[in-house]
Enzyme design. Structure first.
Site, PDB file in Angstrom:
ATOM      1  N   ASP A 333      19.174  -7.715  40.011  1.00  0.00           N
ATOM      2  CA  ASP A 333      19.065  -8.803  39.040  1.00  0.00           C
ATOM      3  C   ASP A 333      20.030  -9.938  39.359  1.00  0.00           C
ATOM      4  OD1 ASP A 333      17.453  -9.521  36.987  1.00  0.00           O
ATOM      5  OD2 ASP A 333      18.599  -8.565  35.394  1.00  0.00           O
ATOM      6  N   ASP A 393      14.432  -5.559  31.207  1.00  0.00           N
ATOM      7  CA  ASP A 393      15.636  -5.553  30.377  1.00  0.00           C
ATOM      8  C   ASP A 393      15.491  -4.631  29.164  1.00  0.00           C
ATOM      9  OD1 ASP A 393      16.734  -7.459  32.104  1.00  0.00           O
ATOM     10  OD2 ASP A 393      15.807  -9.095  30.994  1.00  0.00           O
TER      11      ASP A 393
END
Length: 478
Positions: A333, A393
């Protein structure tokens, strides 16, 4: 959201006076607009949309003097129109466009001698202005600052925490059924047929992260083709997930259990109707996915079902695998959000580009929870801006929450791991939103969610003197 979106505030001379706001696009390098109506100056609007104002002889100067003038876009440049309007005494120039509003771009130095505000407006808004406010209209331009906080973040927060908590709880229910089946030999075979879980090992975790990296890079370079593949996969996976979620609820309802025979098997009629409903929901979303006014609701419902089913189905065997998965995806990420801008030609991050649709592509990846912004701003008039949270997420920390819940079931620890990890996830989400508001740029949420959940789980295991068992997982799974 760009800073060059503003508001045209117009009011008519009727009794009582009617006012309305419209979207405008302007260039802040050419002119600065007031931030509120308190400092704005109103001008009478002169509708000259019958001309493009590419020649000074098209319109008498007396019509434009001390007025706000609106003309059609035409073939000449904004600079030519602005100079003609200013030389005729106009105080504001609006350029009506029948096509999509695009940013105003031209050489900044050429506009140094132009002082009147120049803005682009939709032609349909000019027509609406006449119909709503009448022929005598006064207008002004201003550009309010973007709100520091938007209540759509609260909705995103509630959706994310609800999905993680429910997914973890559902995984714990499945684990309890497994333990009962193991204790009862008569139920073991039946449970094995129903079991649809997939267990991640450290090797498959690494392979999964590598596939994620390859897929993201391929999307960046071949977005306009692969986006339709992702949309198709999402429709199929979300329909199946919605079916699994609703079937689990229907199974608890003791009514309507009539069955029909088919291919030497019997199936409940209500499950057939449920399957048709779930397929129809996915098809309706696929057809109307670009209808921003309501399609986001259906996408969020399908997305929550997808995340719930993923968290329940994919099992982490131990805390070691959780640490490897969350740690690698945290690096993934951060790399694709913060590091790739130094590599790409346009200086944009690969993650943000793919999420927004590279090179202005109208098709968006359906891998996010979307909630329209609720605070009033120029962006709400110009378009329908959304707050976004990627499925990753929710799913990635959700797998750790699910493992904590299953560990609670295995050890009979009264949900202490599950509750503490869920609270840690909520704290991580709040931290993400705070940093987002301060930095005013997209954030890799895993940067905050992963440390919060991993550290909290580790502290609970260490405090309860169960770290070794928590790290290696339960013996029966091995």
């Amino acid at each position: 959201v760009t800073a060059d979106e503003g508001i045209l505030h117009a009011y008519g001379n009727g009794v009582p006076p009617v006012a309305k706001d419209y979207c405008i696009i302007y260039n802040s390098n050419w002119i600065s607009l007031p931030k509120s109506l308190d400092n704005a100056t109103f001008r009478t609007l002169e509708n000259l949309t019958s001309t493009v104002l590419c020649n000074s002889s098209e319109v008498p100067s007396a019509l434009m003097k001390d007025k706000a003038v609106v003309v059609m876009r035409g073939n000449c440049t904004f600079l030519e129109k602005a100079r003609i309007a200013e030389s005729s005494g106009a105080k504001m120039l609006l350029i009506a466009s029948k096509s999509r509003l695009s940013p105003l771009a031209d050489n900044k130095t050429d506009f140094e001698d132009v002082t009147l505000p120049v803005a682009l407006i939709r032609y349909s808004d000019i027509v609406d202005m006449q119909l709503t406010l009448g022929n005598e209209v006064n207008v002004t331009l201003y550009s309010p600052p973007l709100p520091e906080f938007d209540y759509s973040m609260v909705v995103i927060f509630l959706i994310a925490v609800f999905t993680v908590a429910l997914g973890g709880y559902w995984s714990g229910v499945a684990e309890l059924e497994n333990l009962k089946a193991i204790a009862s030999p008569g139920e073991r075979e039946t449970r094995r047929k129903k079991e649809e879980n997939v267990t991640f090992t450290p090797v498959t975790v690494i392979l999964f992260v590598v596939i994620c990296c390859v897929m993201l890079v391929l999307l960046y370079f071949f977005y306009k083709w692969l986006v339709y593949v992702i949309i198709s996969v999402f429709c199929l996976a979300s329909a199946m997930s919605l079916y699994n979620c609703l079937a689990a609820l229907i199974a608890e309802v003791p009514f309507g259990q009539c069955r029909i025979a088919c291919c030497n098997k019997t199936i409940e009629v209500r499950l057939i109707f449920l399957a048709v409903f779930c397929i129809a929901a996915a098809v309706v979303w696929a057809v109307f996915r670009n209808e921003d006014r309501w399609a986001w609701i259906l996408q969020d419902i399908l997305g929550v079902a997808f995340c719930l089913n993923f968290i329940k189905t994919l099992k982490m065997p131990n805390f070691k695998s959780c640490v490897i998965l969350l740690g690698l995806l945290l690096l993934y990420d951060v790399f694709f959000v913060f590091i790739t801008p130094f590599i790409t030609k346009n200086g944009a991050s690969i993650m943000v580009e793919v999420a927004a649709g590279p090179f202005g592509n109208s098709e968006k990846l359906p891998v996010v929870i979307r909630v329209p912004r609720l605070e009033y701003s120029a962006s709400m008039l110009c378009d329908m801006p959304f707050s976004l949270l990627g499925f990753g997420d929710i799913i990635v920390p959700g797998l750790l929450v699910a493992y904590c819940r299953r560990f609670d079931v295995q050890t009979g620890s009264s949900s202490v791991y599950y509750i503490s990890c869920t609270i840690a996830y909520a704290v991580g989400m709040v931290l993400t939103f705070i940093v987002l508001a301060l930095m005013k740029m997209g954030q890799p949420a895993l940067l905050y969610l992963v440390p919060c959940t991993l550290i909290t789980s580790s502290l609970v295991a260490w405090r309860r003197k169960e770290m070794k068992k928590f790290w290696k997982g339960s013996s029966y799974q091995v």
